[in-house]
Enzyme design. Structure first.
Site, PDB file in Angstrom:
ATOM      1  N   ASP A  45      69.393  24.730  -4.426  1.00 50.82           N
ATOM      2  CA  ASP A  45      68.410  23.657  -4.285  1.00 50.82           C
ATOM      3  C   ASP A  45      69.142  22.414  -3.817  1.00 50.82           C
ATOM      4  O   ASP A  45      70.268  22.147  -4.240  1.00 50.82           O
ATOM      5  CB  ASP A  45      67.670  23.394  -5.604  1.00 50.82           C
ATOM      6  CG  ASP A  45      66.334  22.716  -5.366  1.00 50.82           C
ATOM      7  OD1 ASP A  45      65.284  23.371  -5.532  1.00 50.82           O
ATOM      8  OD2 ASP A  45      66.331  21.516  -4.982  1.00 50.82           O
ATOM      9  N   THR A  87      54.566  29.337   1.560  1.00 55.75           N
ATOM     10  CA  THR A  87      53.323  29.543   2.313  1.00 55.75           C
ATOM     11  C   THR A  87      53.456  28.834   3.652  1.00 55.75           C
ATOM     12  O   THR A  87      53.609  27.611   3.694  1.00 55.75           O
ATOM     13  CB  THR A  87      52.133  28.987   1.511  1.00 55.75           C
ATOM     14  OG1 THR A  87      52.110  29.655   0.240  1.00 55.75           O
ATOM     15  CG2 THR A  87      50.819  29.218   2.236  1.00 55.75           C
ATOM     16  N   GLU A 140      53.482  34.696  -1.724  1.00 58.30           N
ATOM     17  CA  GLU A 140      53.446  34.653  -3.192  1.00 58.30           C
ATOM     18  C   GLU A 140      52.029  34.348  -3.674  1.00 58.30           C
ATOM     19  O   GLU A 140      51.375  33.461  -3.141  1.00 58.30           O
ATOM     20  CB  GLU A 140      54.424  33.568  -3.669  1.00 58.30           C
ATOM     21  CG  GLU A 140      54.503  33.443  -5.160  1.00 58.30           C
ATOM     22  CD  GLU A 140      54.789  34.774  -5.819  1.00 58.30           C
ATOM     23  OE1 GLU A 140      55.867  35.327  -5.595  1.00 58.30           O
ATOM     24  OE2 GLU A 140      53.917  35.273  -6.555  1.00 58.30           O
ATOM     25  N   GLU A 179      50.399  29.073 -11.333  1.00 57.04           N
ATOM     26  CA  GLU A 179      51.176  28.246 -12.253  1.00 57.04           C
ATOM     27  C   GLU A 179      50.569  28.372 -13.645  1.00 57.04           C
ATOM     28  O   GLU A 179      49.357  28.476 -13.794  1.00 57.04           O
ATOM     29  CB  GLU A 179      51.175  26.789 -11.792  1.00 57.04           C
ATOM     30  CG  GLU A 179      52.084  26.595 -10.609  1.00 57.04           C
ATOM     31  CD  GLU A 179      52.070  25.180 -10.075  1.00 57.04           C
ATOM     32  OE1 GLU A 179      51.727  24.246 -10.823  1.00 57.04           O
ATOM     33  OE2 GLU A 179      52.408  25.016  -8.893  1.00 57.04           O
ATOM     34  N   LEU A 212      34.460  31.448 -10.832  1.00 61.33           N
ATOM     35  CA  LEU A 212      33.036  31.113 -10.761  1.00 61.33           C
ATOM     36  C   LEU A 212      32.688  30.057 -11.802  1.00 61.33           C
ATOM     37  O   LEU A 212      31.596  30.076 -12.344  1.00 61.33           O
ATOM     38  CB  LEU A 212      32.190  32.367 -11.016  1.00 61.33           C
ATOM     39  CG  LEU A 212      31.775  33.216  -9.806  1.00 61.33           C
ATOM     40  CD1 LEU A 212      30.755  34.263 -10.212  1.00 61.33           C
ATOM     41  CD2 LEU A 212      31.225  32.367  -8.670  1.00 61.33           C
ATOM     42  N   ALA A 230      31.875  26.319 -12.637  1.00 62.74           N
ATOM     43  CA  ALA A 230      31.496  25.035 -12.027  1.00 62.74           C
ATOM     44  C   ALA A 230      32.202  23.901 -12.772  1.00 62.74           C
ATOM     45  O   ALA A 230      32.562  24.041 -13.938  1.00 62.74           O
ATOM     46  CB  ALA A 230      29.991  24.859 -12.110  1.00 62.74           C
ATOM     47  N   GLY A 231      32.402  22.783 -12.108  1.00 59.93           N
ATOM     48  CA  GLY A 231      33.027  21.649 -12.772  1.00 59.93           C
ATOM     49  C   GLY A 231      33.523  20.611 -11.785  1.00 59.93           C
ATOM     50  O   GLY A 231      32.961  20.450 -10.696  1.00 59.93           O
ATOM     51  N   CYS A 276      48.345  24.100  -4.175  1.00 58.65           N
ATOM     52  CA  CYS A 276      48.137  25.119  -3.133  1.00 58.65           C
ATOM     53  C   CYS A 276      46.791  25.023  -2.421  1.00 58.65           C
ATOM     54  O   CYS A 276      46.751  24.891  -1.199  1.00 58.65           O
ATOM     55  CB  CYS A 276      48.315  26.509  -3.726  1.00 58.65           C
ATOM     56  SG  CYS A 276      50.035  26.822  -4.168  1.00 58.65           S
TER      57      CYS A 276
HETATM   58  N1  LIG Z   1      53.298  26.601  -6.938  1.00 57.61           N
HETATM   59  C1  LIG Z   1      52.494  27.637  -6.762  1.00 57.61           C
HETATM   60  O1  LIG Z   1      51.627  27.959  -7.594  1.00 57.61           O
HETATM   61  C2  LIG Z   1      52.628  28.481  -5.527  1.00 57.61           C
HETATM   62  C3  LIG Z   1      52.000  29.745  -5.480  1.00 57.61           C
HETATM   63  C4  LIG Z   1      52.127  30.511  -4.328  1.00 57.61           C
HETATM   64  C5  LIG Z   1      52.842  30.014  -3.235  1.00 57.61           C
HETATM   65  N2  LIG Z   1      53.404  28.780  -3.294  1.00 57.61           N
HETATM   66  C6  LIG Z   1      54.190  28.302  -2.138  1.00 57.61           C
HETATM   67  O2  LIG Z   1      55.574  28.456  -2.449  1.00 57.61           O
HETATM   68  C7  LIG Z   1      56.332  27.375  -1.874  1.00 57.61           C
HETATM   69  C8  LIG Z   1      57.119  26.666  -2.954  1.00 57.61           C
HETATM   70  O3  LIG Z   1      56.190  26.065  -3.838  1.00 57.61           O
HETATM   71  P1  LIG Z   1      56.646  25.452  -5.249  1.00 57.61           P
HETATM   72  O4  LIG Z   1      55.412  25.039  -5.938  1.00 57.61           O
HETATM   73  O5  LIG Z   1      57.600  26.377  -5.901  1.00 57.61           O
HETATM   74  O6  LIG Z   1      57.450  24.160  -4.743  1.00 57.61           O
HETATM   75  P2  LIG Z   1      58.310  23.140  -5.629  1.00 57.61           P
HETATM   76  O7  LIG Z   1      58.083  21.809  -5.040  1.00 57.61           O
HETATM   77  O8  LIG Z   1      58.061  23.364  -7.082  1.00 57.61           O
HETATM   78  O9  LIG Z   1      59.822  23.591  -5.363  1.00 57.61           O
HETATM   79  C9  LIG Z   1      60.412  23.525  -4.107  1.00 57.61           C
HETATM   80  C10 LIG Z   1      61.911  23.333  -4.303  1.00 57.61           C
HETATM   81  O10 LIG Z   1      62.541  23.465  -3.020  1.00 57.61           O
HETATM   82  C11 LIG Z   1      63.595  22.537  -2.941  1.00 57.61           C
HETATM   83  N3  LIG Z   1      63.920  22.307  -1.524  1.00 57.61           N
HETATM   84  C12 LIG Z   1      63.152  21.730  -0.571  1.00 57.61           C
HETATM   85  N4  LIG Z   1      63.791  21.766   0.605  1.00 57.61           N
HETATM   86  C13 LIG Z   1      64.996  22.347   0.403  1.00 57.61           C
HETATM   87  C14 LIG Z   1      66.092  22.668   1.231  1.00 57.61           C
HETATM   88  N5  LIG Z   1      66.087  22.369   2.537  1.00 57.61           N
HETATM   89  N6  LIG Z   1      67.165  23.274   0.684  1.00 57.61           N
HETATM   90  C15 LIG Z   1      67.187  23.571  -0.644  1.00 57.61           C
HETATM   91  N7  LIG Z   1      66.162  23.314  -1.485  1.00 57.61           N
HETATM   92  C16 LIG Z   1      65.075  22.705  -0.965  1.00 57.61           C
HETATM   93  C17 LIG Z   1      63.055  21.305  -3.661  1.00 57.61           C
HETATM   94  O11 LIG Z   1      64.109  20.451  -4.082  1.00 57.61           O
HETATM   95  C18 LIG Z   1      62.293  21.952  -4.826  1.00 57.61           C
HETATM   96  O12 LIG Z   1      63.126  22.092  -5.973  1.00 57.61           O
HETATM   97  C19 LIG Z   1      55.311  26.508  -1.138  1.00 57.61           C
HETATM   98  O13 LIG Z   1      55.255  26.911   0.206  1.00 57.61           O
HETATM   99  C20 LIG Z   1      54.009  26.836  -1.838  1.00 57.61           C
HETATM  100  O14 LIG Z   1      52.895  26.645  -1.001  1.00 57.61           O
HETATM  101  C21 LIG Z   1      53.338  28.012  -4.419  1.00 57.61           C
END
Ligand SMILES: NC(=O)c1ccc[n+]([C@@H]2O[C@H](COP(=O)([O-])OP(=O)(O)OC[C@H]3O[C@@H](n4cnc5c(N)ncnc54)[C@H](O)[C@@H]3O)[C@@H](O)[C@H]2O)c1
Length: 481
Positions: A33, A129, A166, A170, A296, A298-299, A306
């Site tokens: 990271d 994503t 993915e 959460e 389903l 409402a709220g 996402c």
């Molecule tokens: N959060 C969800 O529920 C969820 C579910 C499905 C898919 N996604 C997708 O997964 C991806 C990640 O989502 P997330 O919620 O885990 O994000 P997040 O913000 O929690 O984590 C992303 C991490 O990536 C690191 N990062 C960014 N650029 C970087 C780089 N160049 N080198 C190294 N580290 C880097 C950031 O410091 C951060 O710690 C997104 O594309 C999101 O749309 C998220």
């Protein structure tokens, strides 16, 4: 079982959950990271996101998990590299791919200098994503990064890009990673599919050891009704397709779920006008196997990290190609109206909100997480403050974070330690996030603690209206007749 050396770039909700679960399966995992504080914290056992079981797994497998800020340090010797960096909403609503691009370019430079020693090409597995076409874009950027340095011979620096979208939620990310409804893979390479199938074999066959902290998994201790359900015959479905279709599957899934919520919200608004109760309507239609009962409710509308950005990116992708995504536009319009309804209901009942104390019960965009990205609570708090109300918020995990986020845009939020502290002296309250603590609120006590007119807007329709009214609260749900 074959054990792999895996690098996960991006130690956020998705990266940490994926990597921790891979370590639980027996693989060796290096997290990369760019946030040095996050890496330092993780190395010291501090988990930066609120996600059940994550910390237990990471602490259990410290011997096969490491953390670094250096991609160059992590890549040599690894067999697959997951990209799990954030892809926020960019200009014009489309996805901002700058983090993904940065990783791809760095990787190209590293691979060019990497003699490798791999028996097969490195798999670059995209979990972020990303819009359709991003897999090819990543390949191009890695190659670009490699150019200028003589291309290495053999498999050492060779790579294949794989899309592995993915679907975790959460709040139950570890559970969802270990018990997915399906695994989706997009690639042009049959060999890549086979390697990925081997990586995930214990999940596909559900043959992994139980996670000790998930007592009696199968039920997950009743976490928000999450259950892995019956084990599918032949294992967890493993969907293999081309890169573009895999990328589209993710957007289509989120757009469908967001639209489903907007649909029931539309029905809910009509219910209010005709005197029907949307909770009964949801139950009645949800039992139809073709419709299904989930999503389903409402709220106060959908939010989070996402749905908003993914629906927005899909609409932008359609428009760029000359297509007007009318249904998706409508889903967003309904959602925006829905967010405003909580405040409108307060105004209707109370009139001027100036100097009225309003408690927001739940701040995270949904229960089980501390994530506030695009949370309805932030919108509602800003609206209320702009109308002169005093806003106090309660959330079991996201209170302080919400205060900081709002303060950064000049909006002040008082944070309470528990729901009753928030309700004390409040003229009105809005249930924004249906945490268990909020669902099981002591209504008689709430009524004693609040000030007239003791209005309670149930933004998640989780309370019994008759009981709330019997306790002396002015209850207002969404679409409840
Ligand atoms: N959060 C969800 O529920 C969820 C579910 C499905 C898919 N996604 C997708 O997964 C991806 C990640 O989502 P997330 O919620 O885990 O994000 P997040 O913000 O929690 O984590 C992303 C991490 O990536 C690191 N990062 C960014 N650029 C970087 C780089 N160049 N080198 C190294 N580290 C880097 C950031 O410091 C951060 O710690 C997104 O594309 C999101 O749309 C998220």
């Amino acid at each position: 079982m074959q054990r792999f050396d895996v690098v996960v770039v991006g130690a956020g909700y998705v990266g940490l959950s994926t990597g921790a679960c891979l370590a639980h399966l027996g693989h060796r995992v290096t997290f990369v990271d760019r946030d040095a504080g996050r890496v330092e914290g993780l190395s010291a056992g501090v988990i930066p996101v609120h996600e059940p079981h994550l910390g237990d797994i990471i602490r259990t497998y410290r011997d096969r998990i490491s953390f670094t800020t250096s991609l160059a340090e992590a890549v040599p010797g690894c067999e697959m590299l997951f990209v799990a960096v954030d892809t926020p909403q960019g200009e014009g609503g489309s996805a901002d791919l700058s983090n993904v691009a940065a990783v791809a370019r760095d990787l190209g430079r590293i691979l060019a200098a990497d003699p490798g020693g791999r028996s097969s090409p490195l798999l670059v597995v995209n979990k972020s994503t990303v819009p359709v076409g991003s897999g090819d874009y990543v390949s191009m950027l890695v190659r670009e990064g490699m150019s200028g340095v003589a291309e290495a011979e053999g498999n050492g620096a060779d790579f294949r890009v794989v899309s592995n979208p993915e679907f975790l939620r959460e709040g139950s990310a570890v559970h969802d990673t270990l018990f997915p409804d399906r695994i989706v893979l997009g690639s042009e390479s049959e060999a890549a599919f086979e390697t990925m199938r081997e990586l995930y074999r214990p999940i596909i066959e559900r043959s992994f050891e139980p996670v000790p902290s998930m007592s009696g998994v199968g039920s997950l201790g009743g976490l928000y009704g999450t259950s892995p359900g019956p084990f599918p015959e032949g294992g967890v479905p493993f969907v293999t397709t081309d890169l573009q279709s895999a990328e589209m599957i993710k957007y289509a899934a989120n757009a469908f779920l967001a639209t489903k919520i907007s649909f029931i919200n539309e029905i809910s608004n009509i219910c209010e006008l005709v005197g029907a109760d949307v909770t009964s309507v949801s139950e009645g239609i949800g039992l139809d196997g073709r419709i299904g009962s989930r999503f389903l409710d409402a709220g106060a509308g959908w939010g989070g990290s996402c749905f908003p950005k993914d629906v927005s990116a899909l609409r932008a992708a359609a428009r760029e190609r000359g297509y007007e995504p009318g249904l998706l536009d409508a889903a967003v319009a309904v959602n925006e109206r829905q967010r405003g309804l909580a405040v409108a209901k307060l105004q209707q009942e109370i009139g001027n909100l100036e100097d009225r104390r309003v408690a927001l019960l739940g701040l995270a965009f949904k229960p089980g997480t501390d994530d506030l990205r695009d949370a309805p609570s932030l919108y509602i708090a800003r609206e209320l403050r702009s109308l002169g109300a005093r806003v106090v918020g309660y959330d079991p995990v996201a209170g302080e974070k919400a205060r900081e986020v709002l303060a950064s845009s000049g909006v002040d939020l008082e944070v309470a330690e528990d729901p009753h502290e928030a309700l004390r002296g409040a003229h009105a309250a809005v249930i924004v996030t249906d945490w268990e603590e909020v669902r099981s609120l002591d209504l008689a006590r709430a009524a004693r603690e609040m000030e007239e007119p003791k209005m309670l807007v149930d933004g998640r329709n989780v309370l019994d209206p008759a009981e709330a009214r019997a306790q002396g609260l002015r209850y207002e749900g969404f679409g409840r007749g």
